[in-house]
Scaffold this active site. Structure first.
Site, PDB file in Angstrom:
ATOM      1  N   GLU A   1       0.798  -1.223   0.000  1.00  0.00           N
ATOM      2  CA  GLU A   1       0.000   0.000   0.000  1.00  0.00           C
ATOM      3  C   GLU A   1       0.834   1.279   0.000  1.00  0.00           C
ATOM      4  O   GLU A   1       1.793   1.410   0.765  1.00  0.00           O
ATOM      5  CB  GLU A   1      -0.902  -0.014   1.228  1.00  0.00           C
ATOM      6  CG  GLU A   1      -1.977   1.051   1.225  1.00  0.00           C
ATOM      7  CD  GLU A   1      -3.118   0.651   2.124  1.00  0.00           C
ATOM      8  OE1 GLU A   1      -4.100   0.098   1.595  1.00  0.00           O
ATOM      9  OE2 GLU A   1      -3.020   0.871   3.348  1.00  0.00           O
TER      10      GLU A   1
ATOM     11  N   LYS B   1       0.773   4.673   1.285  1.00  0.00           N
ATOM     12  CA  LYS B   1       0.029   5.218   2.424  1.00  0.00           C
ATOM     13  C   LYS B   1       0.866   6.260   3.142  1.00  0.00           C
ATOM     14  O   LYS B   1       1.892   5.948   3.732  1.00  0.00           O
ATOM     15  CB  LYS B   1      -0.328   4.069   3.378  1.00  0.00           C
ATOM     16  CG  LYS B   1      -1.143   4.437   4.595  1.00  0.00           C
ATOM     17  CD  LYS B   1      -1.453   3.183   5.389  1.00  0.00           C
ATOM     18  CE  LYS B   1      -2.366   3.457   6.557  1.00  0.00           C
ATOM     19  NZ  LYS B   1      -2.698   2.213   7.301  1.00  0.00           N
TER      20      LYS B   1
ATOM     21  N   LYS C   1      -8.128   2.419  -2.827  1.00  0.00           N
ATOM     22  CA  LYS C   1      -8.525   2.260  -1.427  1.00  0.00           C
ATOM     23  C   LYS C   1      -9.068   3.605  -0.953  1.00  0.00           C
ATOM     24  O   LYS C   1      -8.350   4.596  -0.846  1.00  0.00           O
ATOM     25  CB  LYS C   1      -7.304   1.846  -0.594  1.00  0.00           C
ATOM     26  CG  LYS C   1      -7.669   1.447   0.837  1.00  0.00           C
ATOM     27  CD  LYS C   1      -7.305   0.010   1.087  1.00  0.00           C
ATOM     28  CE  LYS C   1      -7.559  -0.388   2.543  1.00  0.00           C
ATOM     29  NZ  LYS C   1      -6.470   0.020   3.414  1.00  0.00           N
TER      30      LYS C   1
ATOM     31  N   GLU D   1     -14.521  -5.442   2.100  1.00  0.00           N
ATOM     32  CA  GLU D   1     -13.896  -5.373   3.421  1.00  0.00           C
ATOM     33  C   GLU D   1     -14.920  -5.619   4.517  1.00  0.00           C
ATOM     34  O   GLU D   1     -15.997  -5.012   4.545  1.00  0.00           O
ATOM     35  CB  GLU D   1     -13.240  -4.013   3.633  1.00  0.00           C
ATOM     36  CG  GLU D   1     -12.543  -3.897   4.983  1.00  0.00           C
ATOM     37  CD  GLU D   1     -11.707  -2.647   5.095  1.00  0.00           C
ATOM     38  OE1 GLU D   1     -10.721  -2.543   4.350  1.00  0.00           O
ATOM     39  OE2 GLU D   1     -12.043  -1.784   5.924  1.00  0.00           O
TER      40      GLU D   1
ATOM     41  N   ASN E   1     -10.537  -6.894   8.073  1.00  0.00           N
ATOM     42  CA  ASN E   1      -9.696  -5.824   8.610  1.00  0.00           C
ATOM     43  C   ASN E   1      -9.655  -5.919  10.130  1.00  0.00           C
ATOM     44  O   ASN E   1     -10.691  -5.827  10.798  1.00  0.00           O
ATOM     45  CB  ASN E   1     -10.237  -4.457   8.180  1.00  0.00           C
ATOM     46  CG  ASN E   1      -9.246  -3.330   8.419  1.00  0.00           C
ATOM     47  OD1 ASN E   1      -8.321  -3.466   9.224  1.00  0.00           O
ATOM     48  ND2 ASN E   1      -9.424  -2.230   7.712  1.00  0.00           N
TER      49      ASN E   1
ATOM     50  N   GLU F   1      -6.138  -7.895   6.554  1.00  0.00           N
ATOM     51  CA  GLU F   1      -5.785  -6.474   6.500  1.00  0.00           C
ATOM     52  C   GLU F   1      -5.444  -5.965   7.902  1.00  0.00           C
ATOM     53  O   GLU F   1      -6.124  -6.301   8.873  1.00  0.00           O
ATOM     54  CB  GLU F   1      -6.949  -5.652   5.951  1.00  0.00           C
ATOM     55  CG  GLU F   1      -7.446  -6.072   4.587  1.00  0.00           C
ATOM     56  CD  GLU F   1      -8.639  -5.239   4.161  1.00  0.00           C
ATOM     57  OE1 GLU F   1      -8.555  -3.991   4.246  1.00  0.00           O
ATOM     58  OE2 GLU F   1      -9.662  -5.816   3.765  1.00  0.00           O
ATOM     59  N   SER F   2      -4.423  -5.149   7.975  1.00  0.00           N
ATOM     60  CA  SER F   2      -3.981  -4.474   9.208  1.00  0.00           C
ATOM     61  C   SER F   2      -3.260  -5.432  10.152  1.00  0.00           C
ATOM     62  O   SER F   2      -3.317  -6.646  10.004  1.00  0.00           O
ATOM     63  CB  SER F   2      -5.152  -3.803   9.938  1.00  0.00           C
ATOM     64  OG  SER F   2      -5.749  -2.809   9.136  1.00  0.00           O
TER      65      SER F   2
END
Length: 257
Positions: free
Chosen positions: A53, A55, A115, A164, A185, A215-216
């Site tokens: 990503e 970010k 995103k 998501e 997530n 995710e995360s």
């Protein structure tokens, strides 16, 4: 927080629509080069895959990295073995833009994900017009009928949809909607707290053959291994990459079996 982020993203899109009409962005979307096959790129395999990503910042962590040249970073991600690139385009809290998405799409040969907090058809058309191959739809941010409309539109434009989720009920909803790519997530977007065990708790609700994305909460290779052991096909990683040598970090992540 999720309501605030979604409302802000929709408001910013409405401002852009004053300059570029829905008809114009729809025409640009239809004229854009055909999207890449993201489902094939992220399909379950014998090894973990990574969506890397771009970010700059987040509401939970604040400033992460300057990233003056998103395209250059995306090239490093591709060099490091990323199967797809995620570009945060939300402006207010993540400091992204559609220009970032466009420049990344022009620089890499792997699928690119927009995103953002997408809640309108205009934003979906924008994503395709800027070259997105995948679009993010967050179950918690959308009413079921709105989700269905945006999901259908995204597929009609040839894009894959990363659905998501944050709860078992949301996973069940995604499965019922026929999602090919389901992300779980670990970060609760209402409180921004992390639940590192969430993926393992809900993954069995995702049918075999569906692409399962964690995710995360990915800090190092041990986190990747934990997700892989729980059944993840793909991990989506941002902070750990923009705050380190991305190629070295990706190599470490991809070494996980």
């Amino acid at each position: 927080m999720l309501d605030e982020l979604t409302a802000g993203a929709v408001a910013d899109a409405a401002i852009r629509q004053e300059s570029v009409s829905l008809a114009a962005v729809e025409s640009a979307a239809l004229e854009a080069r055909a999207p890449l096959d993201a489902v094939a790129a992220l399909a379950p395999s014998s090894h973990i895959k990574v969506i890397a990503e771009v970010k700059r910042a987040s509401p939970s962590r604040g400033e992460l990295a300057t990233i003056e040249d998103p395209a250059a970073l995306a090239k490093l991600y591709e060099m490091g073995g990323a199967s797809a690139i995620s570009v945060l385009t939300e402006e207010r809290r993540f400091r992204g833009s559609l220009a970032d998405l466009y420049s990344v799409r022009e620089s890499v040969s792997v699928p690119v994900l927009r995103k953002d907090f997408i809640a309108t058809s205009y934003q979906v058309f924008e994503a395709r017009a800027a070259g997105a191959d995948i679009v993010l739809l967050i179950v918690a941010a959308l009413q079921p009928d709105t989700f269905a409309t945006l999901n259908t539109l995204s597929h009609e434009l040839g894009m894959a949809v990363l659905v998501e989720t944050h709860t078992s009920d949301e996973v069940d909803f995604a499965v019922d909607m026929g999602a090919e790519i389901i992300g779980v997530n670990a970060r609760d977007l209402t409180t921004f707290d992390l639940n590192r065990d969430l993926f393992a708790t809900v993954v069995d609700r995702i049918p075999a053959g569906t692409i399962r994305i964690a995710e995360s909460a990915v800090r190092d290779a041990s986190d990747v291994q934990r997700y892989r052991s729980a059944g993840a096909d793909v991990v989506l990683v941002g902070e750990a990459l923009v705050t380190s040598d991305p190629v070295v970090t990706l190599n470490n992540f991809l070494a996980v079996s």
